[in-house]
Each structure stands twice: as structure tokens, then as C-alpha cells.
Scaffold this active site. Structure first.
Site, short mmCIF file in Angstrom:
data_model
loop_
_atom_site.label_atom_id
_atom_site.label_comp_id
_atom_site.label_asym_id
_atom_site.label_seq_id
_atom_site.Cartn_x
_atom_site.Cartn_y
_atom_site.Cartn_z
N HIS A 247 10.71 -1.46 -3.19
CA HIS A 247 9.65 -0.76 -3.93
C HIS A 247 9.73 0.76 -3.82
CE1 HIS A 247 8.07 -4.47 -5.19
NE2 HIS A 247 7.19 -4.71 -4.24
N GLU B 125 4.65 -9.13 -11.86
CA GLU B 125 5.20 -7.77 -11.84
C GLU B 125 6.29 -7.66 -12.91
OE1 GLU B 125 6.26 -6.89 -7.63
OE2 GLU B 125 5.18 -8.76 -7.26
N HIS C 100 1.71 -3.42 -9.48
CA HIS C 100 1.60 -4.48 -8.47
C HIS C 100 0.14 -4.91 -8.31
CE1 HIS C 100 2.86 -7.01 -5.25
NE2 HIS C 100 3.98 -6.36 -4.99
#
Length: 345
Positions: free
Chosen positions: A111, A310, A182
Site C-alpha cells: 500500500h 478495492e 480502502h
């Protein structure tokens, strides 16, 4: 329709954190922080006048900075960048130059690294009822990614109870970009385990992952596997009850066009969340690793207390030539749209 700015009284990096509320004519509203572009609330006003918040989060902003929360950090409601999901060995090569990133999840980069876009203060560019545009300029070398990257994200809430997210990004050097949101959703009126939620995903293939959940490059048919959501079924019907789902699916629709990524509904609330996107992949996560105290109303969010869809490009595509390219070059513009649509059945 209304857009309202709310001061939190909290400053991060000498910049004030604001809450921005978007409200449509039905009374449905969304609250977004300019820290991490976090969607803090998504409150649906139902036909009988009831209000239901469908996202996990906190009652006040300060909890997003809490050490206990950050120690077991689930990225509640935040935008992920520069690169969603995992990059194998935290390394990639563009035009013969190797870039070594932060190893934020074992040997891999997760991420965007240690301090991705989820921990940055975004600038409020405009607020036009009921929409909000935020901007973040990621400097060359941040988390060891090349190039100065300028990202703009516009949120728009429609009277059809659609929350539209439009991403745009430009760079001054070739770089790797893969953005996502997210959000953690729970459609039940009283929260709890999402195993009974009914889920449909028009994806005939999922992406193989290694032991660290990093995509290998192999596509696998969903037929005769637990990952087959071509027909609607409860999350819990086929999942491993200790694992749930943490898997990337390749959507069947035409790449680059707005297609259905998923439909999820709760019989208890009568609410259905449909997700549409121009991205080719949707990563389904049912919150196995969530353990968060002091959530909204004092709730303890545990494993499987939410689901995430996502939308993104193929994870680790920067290292897999057969996947659609996630290299952004000067003169080109990264664009991606995701829509969350709520209906009362």
C-alpha cells in the site's frame, strides 16, 4: 444538496485537518477528512427515515492517529498510493533503472510503503455542492518512488445515492502508480460479522498469490473454487472460517470502461451496495486481521466485521509484463473512476 467544512482542531504537519460533509437531497451524507482522503461516514437515510452508517471508522478524527490503531493498522476508509496492494520484494525496474522501495510487509511493499497517501494531508482544491476535490503532491523519492506525482481526487454524491470517486494523476518522471480506496463496509443495521452478506462479483478469474499474498502473475478460473461469485452467495458459504477472503479478482467487463465490480446486500437492512469501476481488478477483503477498539459508538471491530472491494489495476503488475502496465509517464494522465451506489431493496 450541500457541502459543509468542519474544523477538527487537529493539525498534522502544521496543516489543519478538516472534515467535509456532502449531503444530497434525500438526507444521505458522506463525511471525508482531508487526512488520507478518509471516508469517515457514509450515512444512508432510508425510506422510513432511519439513518444507517455503512462504513467502519471512528467518532472523532484523533482516533485515526491513535498508537493502538496504528500498531494494527487496517487503513480504514483511506486512499491508497502510490501503489495499492503488494509489490514483490519492494522492487521494480523502469527503463533499466531499479527502484528499491520500503519493505513495509515482510520483504514486500504494501500500500505504498511506510507512509503512503493514507497518512498524508491532502489540500482542499474545491467544494461545489455536493462535491469535493482534494490534491496531494507526492515528491520525487517519497517512499523511494521516482518522479513528482500530482494526484487529484474528486468525490461527488448524487441524488441516486451514488458516491463517485474520480482519480487523476500526472508525473514529471516515469513512475509506478496504482491507486485505490480502502473502505470497510458493513450493511447490517447492527454491524457484526458479514458472513451472511450476499455477494456477487462478475469475475471469471482470480489472481494467484504467494504465501505473503503477493500476486504471482497466474490467472486461475473461479469455476469449482471458493472464489466463484458469478452467482450471488453468502460470503460464509465457501470461505475458510479462519481466513475469509483476501483475493484479487479480474473483472469480466471491457478494460477502461465503467463496469460492475460487485453487488453486496444484507437481508437484515434491505440495503445493497453496488460497486462500479473503470479499473480491471477488484480486491475482496473480509477483514481477517481487523482488531480495533473504540470504533463508532464504542464498537470493537473484530475479524470479518466488514468487507472491502478495492478497485485497482493488477497488483504487482509493475513486475509482471503480461499484466496491463502501471507505469505512468510524463505527458500521460492516470485516470480511474469508482462508484459506490446504495439501493434500498
Amino acid at each position: 444538496m450541500e457541502t459543509k467544512l468542519i474544523k477538527t482542531g487537529t493539525f498534522v504537519d502544521n496543516q489543519e485537518i478538516l472534515g467535509i460533509e456532502l449531503t444530497n437531497t434525500h438526507g444521505t451524507y458522506v463525511k471525508i477528512y482531508n487526512y488520507g482522503a478518509i471516508i469517515n461516514k457514509f450515512v444512508i437515510k432510508t425510506k422510513d427515515g432511519r439513518q444507517q452508517d455503512i462504513v467502519l471508522g471512528f467518532d472523532d478524527f484523533e482516533h485515526y492517529l491513535n498508537e493502538d490503531y496504528l500498531a494494527n493498522y487496517p487503513y480504514f476508509g483511506a486512499v491508497i498510493g502510490r501503489y495499492a496492494n503488494r509489490i514483490k520484494n519492494a522492487r521494480f525496474t523502469i527503463d533499466g533503472e531499479v527502484h528499491q522501495l520500503s519493505q513495509s510487509k515482510g520483504p514486500d511493499c504494501l500500500h505504498g510503503g511506510d507512509h503512503g497517501f493514507d497518512k498524508k494531508v491532502w489540500q482542499v482544491l474545491s467544494t461545489i455542492d455536493p462535491s469535493l476535490t482534494l490534491e496531494y503532491v507526492s515528491p520525487d523519492g517519497e517512499e523511494h518512488f521516482p518522479g513528482n506525482l500530482t494526484v487529484q481526487l474528486t468525490f461527488k454524491l448524487t441524488d441516486d445515492n451514488e458516491l463517485i470517486l474520480d482519480f487523476k494523476a500526472v508525473t514529471d518522471e516515469p513512475t509506478a502508480v496504482n491507486l485505490t480506496h480502502h473502505g470497510y463496509f458493513n450493511l447490517s443495521p447492527n454491524g457484526g460479522n458479514v458472513g451472511s452478506h450476499l455477494h456477487h462479483m462478475p469475475a471469471s478469474h482470480y489472481l494467484e498469490q504467494d504465501d505473503n499474498y503477493t500476486v504471482t502473475g497466474r490467472l486461475i478460473p473461479v469455476e469449482d473454487t471458493q472464489y466463484d461469485f458469478l452467482a450471488e452467495k453468502p460470503f460464509a458459504r465457501d470461505w475458510d472460517p479462519a481466513e475469509g477472503y483476501d483475493q484479487s479478482f479480474v473483472l469480466d467487463g471491457p478494460a477502461g470502461e465503467l463496469v460492475l465490480a460487485s453487488e453486496t446486500r444484507s437481508k437484515e437492512s434491505g440495503l445493497k451496495l453496488s460497486v462500479y469501476t473503470t479499473a480491471p481488478v477488484a480486491h475482496l477483503y473480509t477483514a481477517k486481521y481487523v482488531d480495533v477498539k473504540d470504533g463508532k459508538g464504542g464498537q470493537h471491530y473484530g475479524p470479518f466485521s466488514a468487507f472491502c472491494v478495492e478497485t485497482q489495476y493488477h497488483p504487482n503488475a509493475i513486475n509482471i509484463p503480461s499484466f496491463p502496465s502501471t507505469v505512468l509517464r510524463p505527458g500521460d494522465t492516470y485516470k480511474m473512476t469508482t462508484i459506490y451506489k446504495i439501493e434500498e431493496l
